[in-house]
Design an enzyme around this catalytic site. Structure first.
Site, PDB file in Angstrom:
ATOM      1  N   LEU A  30       0.824  -1.212   0.000  1.00 37.47           N
ATOM      2  CA  LEU A  30       0.000   0.000   0.000  1.00 37.47           C
ATOM      3  C   LEU A  30       0.854   1.258   0.000  1.00 37.47           C
ATOM      4  CD1 LEU A  30      -2.791  -0.893   2.597  1.00 37.47           C
ATOM      5  CD2 LEU A  30      -3.087  -0.568   0.148  1.00 37.47           C
ATOM      6  N   ASP A 142       4.746  14.637  11.327  1.00 42.85           N
ATOM      7  CA  ASP A 142       5.111  14.507   9.912  1.00 42.85           C
ATOM      8  C   ASP A 142       3.884  14.630   9.013  1.00 42.85           C
ATOM      9  OD1 ASP A 142       6.771  14.216   7.775  1.00 42.85           O
ATOM     10  OD2 ASP A 142       7.208  12.100   8.085  1.00 42.85           O
TER      11      ASP A 142
END
Lengths: 315, 241
Positions: A30, A142
């Site tokens: 993924l 992040d």
């Protein structure tokens, strides 16, 4: 340094957990996060996402964050489902964890496909997610396009908690472009304002990507400043209503993501957002014809009801 | 925790072998990391082996990067080394308490608490990093990037909760070309420092080994009169990543 890049799991590979003996069949890759790779796996005929890391300590830090998030919102569907180790043929062990599989596309692809009309709502949902995280005592760290998945009707899910940091500590992982330290706009201490700064850069990246990247190439490190970013907020029609909001986020002026979300919402419903112009506008005569058809249909239904021709469930 | 970060782009060619110097550092409880800076199209394959060996002898890691990746690499190495150092100390404890060799050997449901301790210590333990910069002729166009990386590192260190200090050295020293010069003594704030590294033309020698020995000595001088030695010993594991 150990990295997970060596390990590649081919579709069809069956992984058995060393400790709990759970079996997971790899469907496909993924994506790749900072601490490991994420695969789509099948387990007892259901799909899950599996993150395989190279370093047990790094992955465990991430799991710790997910655990403490889970303990705070008990009523929602659990995100983290299993933690185990995978013993590869060559004897090396790779830690992994199983999480809920979130169907969706990464943020920029979603907006490209579904249109910029979705931007205010998706932005609002994302701010809500960040606020939830902050209220649980963590900063995402992040935040970037790739780490935001958008599902049906603009539902937002944050993925890759590798950068998630307890508030007050130093941000564990960040991407330069989104980092306020990089733009000489503040510290790397995990605070709500850190994520909001990244959120604002994220918005710029979505609509002014070229000019944003141009800045990183032309400005000298000591000359980078939030003022350069603020100049980018007024150019694009999708950003323009939010220009003031973005300037405040870039300046660290919102006390919390919740406050930021509330301000975003006021703009969203305050009439500042003009719908983006349709690419294929429906011709006037077609719209007229459509209206006529609807009137005819309504008339037919009224007639059918009065004649008792509809099944009882519908009338 | 003590780290020596060497940033260079070539082989040493004067004096003691830097691999030996790195082994000295490790014996002193200083982890040595090495970054080789290469520009696009530039090959430093001869230096590559030496860079790897220095890091291995110094218990640290090595990377070849271009100037754009420098800041990120410095950050990553520093953080990773902190975690590894703590981990080695914690592993020692684990052997005694759980009979497990390492964090990885524990069942997943027992790792959480140990890793929380590692994260907490990594954030709060005092940290000293000496940066040793090769300023020989071929490095000159790369020094602006090195300086940016140093400033970026300081910014990150400032958000740690533990005391974090850096010192900066460059080599060769311009006088005899056999050692290094201290540009910045231990500090946690370089906001007022306009220019860290000199921009003068340097001589052609690369005395990496002798320069490293001087930095090790500098670390030792810093320790005189301090009582925290015993505390630090626990942090210096014997395992190499």
């Amino acid at each position: 340094m150990k990295t997970s890049s060596e390990l590649r799991l081919a579709p069809g590979t069956v992984i058995t957990g060393k400790w709990n003996r759970g079996r997971y069949r790899v469907e496909r890759l993924l994506g790749e996060g900072a601490n490991g790779k994420v695969y789509l796996v099948e387990h007892s005929r259901r799909l899950y996402a599996m993150k395989v890391g190279g370093d047990a300590v790094d992955l465990q830090s991430e799991i710790n964050v997910l655990r403490s998030l889970a303990s705070r919102r008990r009523r929602t569907e659990p995100f983290l489902l299993a933690v185990d180790d995978y013993v590869h043929r060559d004897g090396k062990e790779y830690p992994f964890y199983i999480m809920r599989y979130v169907r969706g596309s990464v943020l920029h692809e979603y907006l490209q496909r579904e249109g910029a009309d979705w931007f205010p709502l998706v932005g609002y949902n994302l701010l809500g997610k960040l606020a939830e995280l902050h209220e649980a005592g963590f900063v995402f760290g992040d935040l970037k396009r790739e780490n935001v998945l958008v599902g049906s009707y603009g539902r937002v899910e944050l993925v890759d908690y590798g950068g998630a940091t307890a508030i007050g500590k130093s941000v564990r992982q960040f991407t330069e472009l989104y980092d306020r330290g990089y733009w000489n706009a503040g510290s790397r201490t995990a605070e709500g304002t850190y994520d909001l700064f990244s959120f604002a850069v994220l918005c710029l990246h979505l609509f002014e990507g070229r000019r944003l990247l141009q800045l990183t190439k032309t400005l000298l490190p000591q000359n980078r400043s939030p003022a350069d970013l603020i100049r980018l907020t007024t150019g694009h029609p999708a950003l323009k209503p939010f220009a003031g909001w973005l300037a405040r986020a870039l300046g660290g002026e919102f006390a919390s993501a919740r406050e930021g979300a509330a301000a975003w919402q006021r703009i969203m419903y305050g009439g500042g957002v003009k719908p983006a112009r349709r690419r294929r506008s429906t011709a006037g005569w077609a719209a007229g014809l459509f209206a006529c058809t609807m009137i005819a249909l309504a008339a037919a239904i009224v007639w059918m009801i009065s004649e008792g021709m509809l099944p009882t469930g519908l009338s | 925790m003590r780290q020596l970060l060497l940033i260079t782009d070539g082989c040493s060619n004067v004096g003691m072998s830097p691999v030996v110097a790195a082994a000295h550092a490790k014996a002193e409880g200083i982890t040595v990391n090495v970054i080789g800076v290469v520009e696009r199209g530039e090959s430093i394959s001869s230096a590559e082996v030496e860079i790897e060996e220095i890091a291995r002898a110094g218990g640290g890691m090595s990377r070849l990067v271009n100037t754009h990746q420098l800041s990120q690499t410095v950050q990553m190495m520093t953080r990773k080394t902190v975690v590894t150092t703590i981990q080695q100390a914690v592993n020692k404890e684990l052997r005694q308490v759980f009979g497990a060799e390492s964090v990885e050997a524990l069942p997943p449901d027992r790792r959480g608490e140990v890793v929380r301790v590692i994260d907490e210590l990594g954030e709060s333990s005092p940290l000293k990093i000496a940066l040793l910069i090769d300023t020989s002729a071929s490095m000159r166009p790369k020094l602006a990037a090195v300086e940016e990386a140093i400033r970026d590192l300081v910014l990150s260190l400032q958000s740690r909760s533990g005391r974090s200090e850096i010192a900066v050295f460059h080599f060769p020293d311009s006088e005899n070309g056999e050692g290094c010069v201290c540009d910045l003594d231990w500090t946690d704030n370089i906001a007022g420092v306009k220019r860290i590294l000199p921009r003068l033309a340097m001589r052609g020698t690369t005395p990496t080994g002798p320069a490293m020995m001087q930095v090790i000595d500098f670390f030792r001088q810093g320790d005189y009169g301090r009582t925290i030695r015993g505390e630090m010993d626990g942090m210096t594991g014997e395992d190499v990543v």
